[in-house]
Enzyme design. Structure first.
Site, PDB file in Angstrom:
ATOM      1  N   ASP A 131     -13.500 -56.895  40.679  1.00 28.13           N
ATOM      2  CA  ASP A 131     -14.047 -56.145  39.544  1.00 28.13           C
ATOM      3  C   ASP A 131     -13.417 -54.763  39.542  1.00 28.13           C
ATOM      4  OD1 ASP A 131     -16.726 -56.357  37.655  1.00 28.13           O
ATOM      5  OD2 ASP A 131     -16.166 -54.309  38.184  1.00 28.13           O
ATOM      6  N   LEU A 132     -12.925 -54.354  38.385  1.00 32.99           N
ATOM      7  CA  LEU A 132     -12.252 -53.051  38.323  1.00 32.99           C
ATOM      8  C   LEU A 132     -13.295 -51.937  38.308  1.00 32.99           C
ATOM      9  CD1 LEU A 132      -9.449 -53.757  35.703  1.00 32.99           C
ATOM     10  CD2 LEU A 132      -9.412 -54.100  38.164  1.00 32.99           C
ATOM     11  N   ASP A 174     -13.510 -57.033  32.831  1.00 33.94           N
ATOM     12  CA  ASP A 174     -12.611 -56.521  33.877  1.00 33.94           C
ATOM     13  C   ASP A 174     -12.834 -57.280  35.184  1.00 33.94           C
ATOM     14  OD1 ASP A 174     -15.088 -55.580  34.392  1.00 33.94           O
ATOM     15  OD2 ASP A 174     -14.530 -53.493  34.700  1.00 33.94           O
TER      16      ASP A 174
END
Ligand code: C2E
Ligand code: MG
Ligand code: MG
Length: 535
Positions: A131-132, A174
């Site tokens: 996960d960004l 994301d």
């Protein structure tokens, strides 16, 4: 000779030119020769052969037409098959490949996961979720086109640094997923995940300016039978959650400790489902103090759960479980109703702060019931302040903004809770309909020893002054902290120094007795009142 010719014609019937050549090569000299013999029988034979070959000519022509049509139909069929295949390939790609990053999509990923589970590999496999961190602000600040560019670049980096044996997919937003076969310890995937984190840490130059984001990764391992795709996914997701909370930008392996925590969380969720929320949930109040006047200006309502099954549970835990299960939609109106009921008995100059969760902001039904409850409570909405955290707002900035505007229109105030712990930027704070910024207690904890915390507090105070919003600091525990914070220009404070959360009766008592005026040099009077309220 006639029979030979007929035989040849039959054999060459699909090759019109060859059949015609045979017919004319034989027919013309044969007929001419037989007619010129002058023998009646030969002339009759020549006529007969002419008639037969004419019939054959007719057959050749019609047969060839049918044959040509057949070929035409067949080639049309082949062409159609080819276009069908191209269409089905495109369809497959559309259904399984993510258009933005060209990576396999969520559906493809879960298909792969299912087939790994059914294959019952002797070695086991590992699953990672990436996960960004800090992507949302980029999206909000620079727009969706820039956000898309960052996502595509992040996907490229993840794919480039991943070894061949790691299957990479985009789950959506994301979030990306990694699968690694023959990895019973998870070490192979961990090594790849660390490279991915390193690659994502490098600045992104796809925009006019360079942007820094990072990636947190949770990894879980599947070894024996008995696990479903949901189990494995949930574990990796939990490890990711842990990484996001405690080790942003790093890899976290799902461990035994996490297993216990996850089991506790499930127990808590089940207890929440079974709970009589109205009976088991109650609200306590912590004073918000105006240190300039040495007076209480209001209270923050804090939820408490005395579970029949599990006993007393911390709000940070059960609020999260309520959010995960969706029970928060029932819980918030119940807590608000209780808090509003207590507010009616408190002095009219006291205000009440009430915490809202991200789910409340994103649910139109909850917003409608909050508004209905406030209207029905018979208290001035101006006495209410709703607290929302930065992280809640960042989940869906526009929807959160709309929800906050609704509450503002009602006459209530809005506070940004735990400020400084999330990712919100000045632009966000500026765009939000805010009345107060609540500085998180993380800044106060080490303010006595760490000058950076002090400088940060000072700049937040300056910023709020420039934006024309109020400022309050939470987590004040010592007299020295009060003095320092006062030096930074802060007037409104909350913390154990002034009073721990207490029942509505404690609060009424505190209101009656009041806080002695604040004395920066000693603060003894305030502390005395705080001890009373704590008791
Ligand atoms: P919050 O809104 O930031 O609430 C302040 C938390 O800090 C409270 O913890 C409070 O007891 C604690 N606190 C206050 N002063 C001090 C201090 O001097 N030192 C320390 N160490 N802590 C202090 P609590 O009650 O455990 O609540 C934790 C969080 O749970 C809250 O943080 C809030 O985010 C959430 N929460 C509590 N009640 C509700 C609720 O009714 N609805 C929602 N959505 N969330 C709630
Ligand atoms: Mg709060
Ligand atoms: Mg807070």
């Amino acid at each position: 000779m006639a029979i030979n010719v007929i035989g040849c014609i039959f054999c060459l019937i699909q090759l019109r030119a060859a059949a015609l050549l045979v017919i004319f090569t034989v027919l013309v000299p044969f007929t001419v020769h037989f007619v010129f013999t002058g023998i009646a029988v030969f002339i009759a034979i020549a006529c007969n052969v002419v008639l037969v070959l004419s019939a054959m000519l007719f057959v050749v022509l019609t047969q060839y037409r049918t044959f040509a049509e057949l070929i035409e139909v067949q080639s049309a069929l082949v062409a159609r098959n080819q276009s069908m295949k191209a269409l089905s390939d495109a369809n497959h790609e559309f259904a399984n490949i993510d258009a933005l990053t060209s990576l396999p999509n969520r559906r493809y990923f879960f298909g792969e996961l299912d087939s790994l589970l059914t294959a019952q590999l002797s070695e086991g496999f590992s699953l990672g979720i990436v996960d960004l961190d800090g992507f949302k602000p980029v999206n909000d600040l620079y727009g969706h086109t820039a956000g898309d560019k960052v996502l595509a670049e992040a996907a490229r980096r993840i794919r480039d640094v991943s070894p061949e044996y790691v299957f990479v997919a985009r789950l959506g937003g994301d979030e990306f997923a990694l699968l690694c076969e023959n990895d019973s310890s998870g070490e192979r995937l961990k090594a790849a995940a660390e490279k991915i984190c390193e690659a994502l840490r490098q600045p992104f130059f796809s925009l006019r300016t360079s942007v820094h984001i990072a990636g947190s990764i949770g990894v879980s391992v599947h070894q024996g039978p008995g696990n479903t795709a949901e189990h494995i996914y949930e574990r990796a997701d939990y490890a990711l959650y842990y990484a996001k909370q405690n080790l942003r930008g790093n890899v976290v392996m799902f461990s035994e400790v996490h297993e216990t925590e996850l089991r506790d969380l499930h127990k808590m969720e089940q207890a929440l489902w079974a709970a009589d929320l109205k009976a088991e949930m109650h609200v306590v109040y912590q004073p918000l103090v105006d240190t300039a006047r040495g007076q209480i200006k209001g209270f923050e309502a804090l939820a408490r759960w005395s579970s029949e099954i599990l006993g007393d549970i911390q709000p940070s835990l059960f609020i999260r479980a309520a959010e995960r299960t969706g029970i928060i939609a029932k819980l918030t109106p119940i807590l608000l109703e209780k808090a509003l009921r207590d507010l009616r008995h408190m002095p009219s100059d006291m205000m009440l702060s009430f915490n809202l969760s991200v789910h409340d902001l994103c649910s139109p039904q909850t917003m409608v019931s909050i508004i209905a409850l406030v209207r029905a409570a018979g208290v001035d909405p101006a006495r209410l302040e709703f607290e929302v955290t930065e992280t809640a707002i960042m989940v869906d900035f526009d929807q959160a903004c709309d929800a906050l505007k609704l509450l503002r229109n009602l006459g209530a105030k809005i506070a940004l809770d735990d400020f400084g712990t999330g990712y919100s930027s000045l632009i966000h704070v500026h765009r939000l309909p805010l009345d107060t910024i609540k500085i998180d207690r993380a800044f106060v904890e080490d303010i006595e020893t760490n000058p950076t915390s002090g400088n940060l507090v000072r700049s937040i105070v300056d910023m709020s002054r420039n934006l024309g919003v109020g400022c309050i600091v939470e987590g004040v525990e010592t007299e020295r902290q009060v003095e320092l914070l006062r030096g930074y220009g802060l007037v409104y404070m909350q913390g154990f120094y002034f009073g721990r959360p207490g029942t509505a009766d404690d609060i009424l008592k505190l209101c009656r007795e009041g806080l002695p005026s604040y004395l920066p040099a000693s603060g003894a009077g305030v502390h005395a009142a705080a001890s009373r309220s704590a008791a």
